[in-house]
Design an enzyme around this catalytic site. Sequence first.
Site, PDB file in Angstrom:
ATOM      1  N   ASP A 122       0.864  -1.166   0.000  1.00  0.00           N
ATOM      2  CA  ASP A 122       0.000   0.000   0.000  1.00  0.00           C
ATOM      3  C   ASP A 122       0.906   1.222   0.000  1.00  0.00           C
ATOM      4  O   ASP A 122       1.984   1.199   0.601  1.00  0.00           O
ATOM      5  CB  ASP A 122      -0.903  -0.009   1.236  1.00  0.00           C
ATOM      6  CG  ASP A 122      -1.932   1.103   1.205  1.00  0.00           C
ATOM      7  OD1 ASP A 122      -2.451   1.380   0.112  1.00  0.00           O
ATOM      8  OD2 ASP A 122      -2.208   1.696   2.256  1.00  0.00           O
ATOM      9  N   GLY A 147       0.697  -3.232   4.338  1.00  0.00           N
ATOM     10  CA  GLY A 147       0.103  -1.906   4.370  1.00  0.00           C
ATOM     11  C   GLY A 147      -0.722  -1.717   5.605  1.00  0.00           C
ATOM     12  O   GLY A 147      -0.700  -2.534   6.525  1.00  0.00           O
TER      13      GLY A 147
END
Length: 545
Positions: free
Chosen positions: A296, A535
Site C-alpha cells: 500500500d 500496508g
Amino acid sequence: MNSLVAIGSTTSFTVGAAAALVPQLGFDSGFMEEPVMLLAFVLLGRALEARAKVRAASDLKALAKLIPTNSRLVLDPGDEPGSDSSHVRENVEMMMVPTTSVRPGDILRVLPGERVPCDAEVLEGIAAVDESMLTGESVLVAKRTGLQVAGGCVVYEGPLTIKTTATGAESTLAGIGRLVAAAQSREAPMQRVADAVAGKFCYGVMAASAATFTFWQTLGQHLFPAAIVASGSSSALLLSIKLAVDVLVVACPCALGLATPTAVLVGSSLGATRGLLMRGGDVLERVAGISGVVFDKTGTLTEGKLRLATTAVVPGAAAAVAESLQATLQNSGSSNGKQQSNGNGSAATGDDGEGLLLRIAAAVEASTRHPLAAALAAEASSRCLKLPAVTEAKTEPGSGVAALVGGQRVLVGRPDWVLSQLPPTATSASPQLSQTTTDQAGKLTSVYVSVGDQLLGGLGFRDTLRPDAVETVRTLQQMGLRVFLLSGDDTATVKAVAAQAGIAAEDAYGSNTPREKLEVIRRLQVSTHSVHFAGLVITLATTHP
C-alpha cells in the site's frame, strides 16, 4: 500435552523423591532436576503466549480509543435539514452524553478537531474529514449533506451535524475490531496438526514407556547384561523404572505441542514491534512460499504525511505584496534578520519571494487545524521564518482560510476558491503556478495564496517516500519477489511513486477504493499464485466480507 507434562513431571519427581528418602533403592537423585526444567520450559511458553495475547488486546484497545468517550447530542434538532444545508445551525440545545448511550437515529454535533463518535450521515455543514484510518490516504475528504462518515475519523475546517446510522457492534470500527481479534486467534496449519496429534501421542508415549519397562524387565537384562552394570543400578527393576521414566519425560511433545504455537506467537510479536500485523499464524507460515509483495502506498512506502514539495511565485507579485505589508513584516522580523535587496523588490523585509509566500501562508494557516497547516508550520519552523500577526481568521470548510494580515485580506486555500475571490485581472496569472499542481513525480495537493486583489503564488504538497523504501524494494526484488504498488491515489501519481521506489510501471495500480484494492489482490493471487500484502491493516480490513 498437559496430560503428558503432568505424567512426566509427576513420575520424575516421585522417583527423585524416593531416591532422596530411600538411598538404598539406588535411584538417581538427578530425577529431581527433570520436573523443574520441564515445568520451567512449559511455563515460559505459557508466559510468551500470555504476553502475545496482551499485545493482541492492545491492538483492539488502540481501535477502541479512536472512538471518543463522550458525544455532543442535539436535544431538539427540529425538522431535519434539506439537501442544501451547508451551514450548521447555532441556536440549538446540546448536551454531552456517553457515546455508549447513543442510538441509531440520534442527532449529533461534531466540532473541528474532534473524532466522529459513530457511523453517521451528514445532515448539516461542510467539512474536510481525515479518513486515513480507513483508506490509508493522507488527503482529506470533503463531506457535505447526504454523505456518510465513519466513526473514528477526524473532522477539520468546520462543524458537522450528523444523524447516527450505526453504533456499537454494528459500526465500521467494531467490524474491524472483530477482524483483528479473529486474526490474532487463527492458528497455523502446523499448530492445528500438533494439537490433533498431541492427544493421541500421549497414549503412544505411555505405551512406549510401558514397553520400555517390560523389555528391560524381561528380555533386556538377558540380552544386554552390561547395561545394568554401566547404569550403576543394583537390579534390572531399578534400571527398568529409570528408563521408563526417561521415556515419559523426554517424549513430552514440547517441540510439537509447545514450540509450534510459541514460534508463531514470537514471530508475530516481533513483527508487531516493527509495525507488521499479520492476519494469523497461517499467514506467517505461508510467507515462506510467497512469490510477490503488494505494498500500500500511503504510510507504507511513503511517510503518510504531506510535506511541501514545490513553490511558485507570480512574477512581480512579491514586490507589490512586500510593499503593501512592509510595516507588518518588519515588526514580525525577517527570516534572516537583515535589510537587504534581493532583486524581487522585497528589500524592506529581507525575504525572497518564496520566503514571503511561506511566511504569509504559514501565518494564516496557523489559525486552523489541518494536515496542510501542519506541513506549512513544519516548513516555516525548519527555515526559522518569523510569522506576521494575523487577525480575523476564518475557515471556509472545504475551501481554505481567510484572514487579515497588516490590514490586507489574505486567502490561503484551494485554487478554485482563491481564484473565485479575485478579479479577472489577477486570475490571469494562475497558469504560471501550474508547477504547484503537478510535476514529474505526479499530482500534488495545491494551495494558492492571495493578498488583497493580488495572486501571490502557489504551494504544492506531496506525501514523500520513506528513507528506506528504495532499499526495501530492491532487497525484495533481489530475493526473487515481484513487488507491486497499490493505492487510492490517481494512477499518474502512483506510477510516479513506483518509479521512485524502483517498481515497474505495469505493477503499479492507482485510483482504487478499499474494496477495489481487495479485488486487485485477488486477481494477483490468481495470476502469481501467492502474494503478501503489506500496508495499513484497516485499509483492507474494511473490505473483508
